[in-house]
Scaffold this motif. Structure first.
Motif, PDB file in Angstrom:
ATOM      1  N   GLU A  10      -8.284   1.632   5.587  1.00 51.12           N
ATOM      2  CA  GLU A  10      -8.014   0.671   4.518  1.00 51.12           C
ATOM      3  C   GLU A  10      -6.613   0.108   4.714  1.00 51.12           C
ATOM      4  O   GLU A  10      -5.630   0.804   4.487  1.00 51.12           O
ATOM      5  N   PRO A  11      -6.482  -1.137   5.162  1.00 57.58           N
ATOM      6  CA  PRO A  11      -5.146  -1.678   5.435  1.00 57.58           C
ATOM      7  C   PRO A  11      -4.429  -2.062   4.139  1.00 57.58           C
ATOM      8  O   PRO A  11      -5.042  -2.101   3.066  1.00 57.58           O
ATOM      9  N   PRO A  12      -3.145  -2.390   4.220  1.00 56.94           N
ATOM     10  CA  PRO A  12      -2.427  -2.859   3.032  1.00 56.94           C
ATOM     11  C   PRO A  12      -3.095  -4.091   2.434  1.00 56.94           C
ATOM     12  O   PRO A  12      -3.551  -4.988   3.151  1.00 56.94           O
ATOM     13  N   ALA A  13      -3.184  -4.131   1.110  1.00 55.71           N
ATOM     14  CA  ALA A  13      -3.802  -5.253   0.403  1.00 55.71           C
ATOM     15  C   ALA A  13      -3.186  -5.340  -0.982  1.00 55.71           C
ATOM     16  O   ALA A  13      -2.903  -4.316  -1.608  1.00 55.71           O
ATOM     17  N   VAL A  14      -2.981  -6.565  -1.459  1.00 52.41           N
ATOM     18  CA  VAL A  14      -2.379  -6.750  -2.780  1.00 52.41           C
ATOM     19  C   VAL A  14      -2.823  -8.078  -3.374  1.00 52.41           C
ATOM     20  O   VAL A  14      -3.040  -9.056  -2.661  1.00 52.41           O
ATOM     21  N   VAL A  15      -2.997  -8.071  -4.697  1.00 55.82           N
ATOM     22  CA  VAL A  15      -3.142  -9.292  -5.478  1.00 55.82           C
ATOM     23  C   VAL A  15      -2.042  -9.264  -6.539  1.00 55.82           C
ATOM     24  O   VAL A  15      -1.874  -8.253  -7.225  1.00 55.82           O
ATOM     25  N   PHE A  58      -9.051   2.102  -7.061  1.00 58.82           N
ATOM     26  CA  PHE A  58      -9.421   3.302  -6.306  1.00 58.82           C
ATOM     27  C   PHE A  58      -9.002   3.086  -4.860  1.00 58.82           C
ATOM     28  O   PHE A  58      -9.335   2.071  -4.250  1.00 58.82           O
ATOM     29  N   ILE A  59      -8.235   4.018  -4.310  1.00 61.35           N
ATOM     30  CA  ILE A  59      -7.737   3.841  -2.947  1.00 61.35           C
ATOM     31  C   ILE A  59      -8.053   5.061  -2.100  1.00 61.35           C
ATOM     32  O   ILE A  59      -8.356   6.147  -2.599  1.00 61.35           O
ATOM     33  N   GLY A  60      -7.971   4.866  -0.800  1.00 56.39           N
ATOM     34  CA  GLY A  60      -8.159   5.964   0.142  1.00 56.39           C
ATOM     35  C   GLY A  60      -6.836   6.575   0.532  1.00 56.39           C
ATOM     36  O   GLY A  60      -5.797   6.326  -0.075  1.00 56.39           O
ATOM     37  N   ALA A  84      -3.026  -1.492  -3.088  1.00 63.70           N
ATOM     38  CA  ALA A  84      -3.437  -0.196  -2.541  1.00 63.70           C
ATOM     39  C   ALA A  84      -2.196   0.666  -2.361  1.00 63.70           C
ATOM     40  O   ALA A  84      -1.650   0.786  -1.261  1.00 63.70           O
ATOM     41  N   LYS A  85      -1.757   1.273  -3.449  1.00 66.10           N
ATOM     42  CA  LYS A  85      -0.535   2.062  -3.441  1.00 66.10           C
ATOM     43  C   LYS A  85      -0.793   3.470  -3.976  1.00 66.10           C
ATOM     44  O   LYS A  85      -1.285   3.639  -5.101  1.00 66.10           O
ATOM     45  N   PHE A 123      -1.691   9.317   4.242  1.00 66.72           N
ATOM     46  CA  PHE A 123      -1.005  10.367   5.005  1.00 66.72           C
ATOM     47  C   PHE A 123       0.467  10.048   5.238  1.00 66.72           C
ATOM     48  O   PHE A 123       1.030  10.392   6.270  1.00 66.72           O
ATOM     49  N   GLY A 124       1.094   9.381   4.248  1.00 68.28           N
ATOM     50  CA  GLY A 124       2.510   9.060   4.369  1.00 68.28           C
ATOM     51  C   GLY A 124       2.780   7.660   4.853  1.00 68.28           C
ATOM     52  O   GLY A 124       3.902   7.346   5.238  1.00 68.28           O
ATOM     53  N   GLY A 125       1.798   6.781   4.817  1.00 72.28           N
ATOM     54  CA  GLY A 125       1.960   5.441   5.369  1.00 72.28           C
ATOM     55  C   GLY A 125       2.331   4.400   4.341  1.00 72.28           C
ATOM     56  O   GLY A 125       3.060   4.652   3.383  1.00 72.28           O
ATOM     57  N   THR A 126       1.750   3.211   4.511  1.00 77.91           N
ATOM     58  CA  THR A 126       2.181   2.052   3.742  1.00 77.91           C
ATOM     59  C   THR A 126       1.770   2.118   2.280  1.00 77.91           C
ATOM     60  O   THR A 126       2.264   1.329   1.470  1.00 77.91           O
ATOM     61  N   LYS A 127       0.865   3.010   1.911  1.00 77.19           N
ATOM     62  CA  LYS A 127       0.488   3.103   0.502  1.00 77.19           C
ATOM     63  C   LYS A 127       1.545   3.848  -0.309  1.00 77.19           C
ATOM     64  O   LYS A 127       1.511   3.851  -1.535  1.00 77.19           O
ATOM     65  N   ASN A 128       2.463   4.496   0.380  1.00 78.17           N
ATOM     66  CA  ASN A 128       3.606   5.098  -0.289  1.00 78.17           C
ATOM     67  C   ASN A 128       4.817   4.182  -0.247  1.00 78.17           C
ATOM     68  O   ASN A 128       5.714   4.295  -1.073  1.00 78.17           O
ATOM     69  N   ASP A 129       4.889   3.327   0.734  1.00 71.14           N
ATOM     70  CA  ASP A 129       6.076   2.515   0.955  1.00 71.14           C
ATOM     71  C   ASP A 129       5.739   1.039   0.780  1.00 71.14           C
ATOM     72  O   ASP A 129       4.594   0.674   0.561  1.00 71.14           O
ATOM     73  N   MET A 130       6.739   0.195   0.906  1.00 71.84           N
ATOM     74  CA  MET A 130       6.554  -1.252   0.757  1.00 71.84           C
ATOM     75  C   MET A 130       6.402  -1.908   2.126  1.00 71.84           C
ATOM     76  O   MET A 130       6.975  -1.455   3.130  1.00 71.84           O
ATOM     77  N   VAL A 131       5.631  -3.004   2.160  1.00 77.36           N
ATOM     78  CA  VAL A 131       5.489  -3.823   3.358  1.00 77.36           C
ATOM     79  C   VAL A 131       5.629  -5.285   2.947  1.00 77.36           C
ATOM     80  O   VAL A 131       5.731  -5.606   1.758  1.00 77.36           O
ATOM     81  N   HIS A 132       5.626  -6.181   3.926  1.00 74.94           N
ATOM     82  CA  HIS A 132       5.893  -7.600   3.647  1.00 74.94           C
ATOM     83  C   HIS A 132       4.989  -8.177   2.565  1.00 74.94           C
ATOM     84  O   HIS A 132       5.438  -8.941   1.696  1.00 74.94           O
TER      85      HIS A 132
END
Length: 782
Positions: free
Chosen positions: A193-198, A240-242, A212-213, A245-254
């Motif tokens: 599940e890649p980063p996604a936002v609305v 609901f997210i998957g 997806a945070k 393991f410490g990736g972008t759902k914990n941190d911020m991206v562009h």
């Protein structure tokens, strides 16, 4: 101190998973599923260079393209920088003056559809001045090397130097001193599940972020600072997210900055969804590390001292590197007794994508190196690998006592020795130890390892973890929490804890998804903290609600509140169970017959590090959580001696001390996922191949991961220690198994072939050449 596990109605038994997707109304299941009226699509313009100065960005052609509604660049954010903590805030939402890794974002667009957004990005013209880069820490540390950040001399991101006891004296007095260097590669988190936002603005001063945070209160705080708004005006809704393991759902991206900025400019909702290529070329990876371990032992194999030197590639920005390097070192004094310890850590900036946390955060690197080296020492001394671990492992403290390491790490419960013994018994170690089996071109070997992981991690300045239990008038219950389930099953466990306290069924609890406008604050899902800390908050909130109900029941029965109990949805007097009423009736009386009464229970976590003080990263002392889990593991491997292909067999066992398994089935599957998928992946498969900052295998065909038949689901043994600092005796579950699997597999390969692999992963070509070299040496000896 916490309670010891007793005869509970819900906990400790097989329980159904609480499927939050089915309990959410009016929301999409996943972040990428959100579609709102008049919504626009966003896309990000990325740099083709890993290191270059930005001379000019011309967005005029993109802005004129029909269908484009807005364009944003880093200048719109007015110099805002963000990071995990004050000293680490070195990253902008979009690069403004210089790009520091390939595909770093420099602009974003919003358009009426995805194709137009893609075309608009192509029309943005960026003038770059390419700069020489540094692509591994050994380049970065050279005198005169290009600087990734001009204000960070010598490209040093993080540096620690700790010294406990007298390491030099201990080495001088040791019977054997051995030094080895091990390497762990950069790895993907592997989620699909890649980063996604609305994002949209409810009005000029209220932004809504649906993404997806797994740690939604991170963007909650960061966006408030970014847009100069009070926290009350930031609303983060979690679908609901998957896992991550410490990736972008914990941190911020562009995309997390682009979507709200573009929405602000257009007055319309904006959606941004990364592709898997975006994820695998730009998002956070596990730190590559070079770990040099020097260890002294007595003739009997008792550890006397360890000196650890670690060099790490932190990538372009600081991110979580200070914590990573702390964890690499601090838990070297577990799970074995170590009276003298020295640690030197160097984390360097490079022109690679940033490194960050990944399951087994930090401990994965050092426990791999230390436990493989312990096997080497056992072989050199002629000692049994199980026996040397039992000699050195920490014993379980007596009730009320705490074991303290040389660097002031505190252990309140430890099942390490029992884990080792149970695994050895399960695989019949006395029979199989040291005896490889050869069948034609296949060689079989068994390897052993042990590991630990921190439990109930507390990191942020605001460590609050809270819960609300609302009793509805018909007896059903709303459970509100800011804690996030990212696949680990915490929703099920926290709801079960609330049900246990209230004496009702799990089906009576309705979980409300995280929404920062309504749910209580929680730091997030990381560091194996949720079950321990959110679990305690759930228990305290349920106890608060129960207290209010017992007061009502006591008046009805004309007894004291402490004389009343609730079990199996029945309310009764303890000394006279015939004096009773059903749960629903008590709730009805409380809500209708008591003027103004509304039953709302509140609770928050209080357990953990306040007993000993916060960990000091610079000095390497103290705890960052409530306690530690312990894991022992034995793995059998099959090695094709002609091709170097390694396969893990079904003859593998884990024994895991998670205090008390509140949901045994979930603990078992999490351990199997941690050890027999991610652990095998780390040992045998996963590695990003890089060439001067470019990722060469950004897809799940070329980036190898084990298939289902290559990661067998093996036996998990529960070792109960009933931790005093976790709800109902619970500690973290499974993250330690991610740390025990790689050394167990590498030790097994050695048992089968006589070859030591010190640089992960042990891919076929690596083993093929090592086997060929060994055969040639063996011929020479003859």
């Amino acid at each position: 101190m916490g309670e010891t596990f007793g005869d509970y109605a819900v906990l400790g038994k097989k329980m159904p998973r609480v499927d939050a997707r089915l309990k959410v109304t009016g929301q999409a299941k996943y972040a990428a599923d959100y579609d709102l009226p008049h919504m626009l699509w966003g896309q990000i313009k990325r740099s083709p260079y890993p290191h270059a100065r930005i001379l000019n960005i011309d967005t005029s052609k993109a802005e004129k393209l029909p269908g484009v509604k807005a364009v944003t660049t880093g200048k719109d954010f007015n110099g805002f920088k963000w990071g995990w903590s004050g000293p680490t805030r070195d990253e902008e939402p979009f690069a403004t003056t210089k790009v520091r890794y390939q595909y770093e974002g420099v602009a974003a667009v919003a358009a009426i559809d995805q194709d137009i957004a893609d075309e608009a990005c192509d029309l943005i013209e960026v003038d770059y001045e390419p700069l020489p880069g540094v692509f591994d820490p050994f380049e970065a540390m050279k005198e005169g090397a290009p600087l990734v950040h001009e204000d960070r001399p010598e490209n040093i991101c993080v540096e620690y130097h700790w010294d406990f006891g007298d390491v030099d004296k201990a080495f001088a007095e040791s019977h054997l001193v051995r030094e080895d260097t091990f390497q762990t590669p950069r790895m993907a988190k592997g989620y699909i599940e890649p980063p996604a936002v609305v994002a949209y603005w409810a009005d000029d001063s209220h932004v809504v972020f649906q993404g997806a945070k797994g740690s939604p209160y991170f963007p909650y705080r960061i966006l408030a600072k970014c847009f100069n708004l009070p926290l009350s005006n930031i609303r983060v809704i979690q679908p609901f997210i998957g896992s991550d393991f410490g990736g972008t759902k914990n941190d911020m991206v562009h995309c997390d900055f682009a979507a709200p900025m573009l929405a602000k400019k257009t007055g319309r909702p904006v959606k941004l969804v990364y592709t898997q290529f975006d994820e695998l070329t730009t998002c956070l990876r596990r730190h590559p590390m070079w770990v040099t371990v020097k260890t002294g032992v007595t003739k009997e194999g008792i550890l006397t001292a360890t000196s650890l030197k670690v060099i790490a590639d932190g990538g372009a920005y600081t991110r979580m590197s200070p914590l990573t390097m702390f964890l690499v070192g601090t838990c070297m004094t577990l799970p074995y007794k170590l009276p003298n310890f020295k640690y030197d850590a160097y984390n360097y900036f490079t022109n690679n994508p940033s490194s960050a946390a990944m399951r087994g955060h930090g401990l994965y690197h050092s426990r791999f190196a230390a436990d493989v080296q312990l096997e080497m020492i056992a072989e050199e001394l002629g000692l049994d690998p199980v026996e040397i671990r039992l000699k050195n492992s920490i014993e379980n403290p007596k009730p009320g006592e705490v074991y303290e390491t040389v660097n002031e790490v505190h252990v309140a419960s430890c099942g390490m020795q029992e884990c080792i013994e149970k695994v050895a018994e399960a695989v019949n170690w006395k029979k199989v130890k040291g005896h490889k089996k050869v069948e034609g071109e296949k060689a079989y070997g068994m390897g052993f390892a042990a590991a630990t992981y921190n439990s109930g991690t507390k990191l942020s300045a605001h460590n609050a973890c809270a819960a609300i239990v609302r009793i509805c008038e018909d007896g059903s219950v709303n459970y509100l929490t800011g804690a996030s389930d990212v696949g680990q099953g915490s929703d099920t466990v926290t709801c079960a804890i609330a049900a246990e306290v209230l004496g009702i069924g799990l089906d009576d609890i309705d979980l409300k998804r995280v929404d920062t406008a309504f749910t209580p604050v929680d730091p997030g899902s990381y560091g194996s903290r949720v079950t321990v800390l959110a679990g305690q908050a759930a228990r305290n909130a349920a106890l608060d609600a129960k207290r209010q109900l017992l007061e009502v029941a006591a008046k009805q029965f004309e007894v004291k509140p402490e004389d009343v109990e609730i079990k199996n949805k029945q309310v009764f007097v303890k000394s006279n169970p015939e004096k009773n009423m059903p749960w629903w009736k008590l709730v009805r009386i409380a809500c209708y017959d008591t003027p103004g009464k509304v039953i709302i229970g509140r609770g928050y976590s209080t357990q953990g590090i306040s007993m000993y003080g916060l960990a000091d990263f610079s000095k390497g002392v103290g705890d960052i959580g409530t306690n530690y889990s312990f894991t022992a593991q034995a793995n059998e491997v099959e090695v094709d001696v002609e091709t170097g292909v390694v396969r893990c067999t079904d003859n593998s066992v884990i024994a895991h001390d998670c205090g008390f398994p509140l949901n045994p089935q979930a603990v078992e599957t999490q351990c199997q996922g941690g050890a027999y998928h991610q652990g095998i992946a780390a040992a045998l498969y996963e590695e990003f191949k890089m060439d001067k900052g470019q990722t060469l295998n950004p897809n799940f065909i070329d980036y190898k991961r084990p298939r289902a038949n290559e990661a067998p689901m093996s036996k998990v043994i529960h070792v109960l220690t009933n931790d005093p600092y976790g709800p109902y005796g619970a500690k973290e579950a499974s993250e330690g198994s991610t740390c025990s699997a790689p050394p167990a597999i590498i030790n097994a390969i050695h048992n089968a072939t006589g070859i030591w692999i010190k640089d992960l992963p042990a891919q076929p070509e690596k083993l093929f050449w090592a086997l060929k070299e060994k055969r040639e040496k063996d011929k020479g000896k003859k």
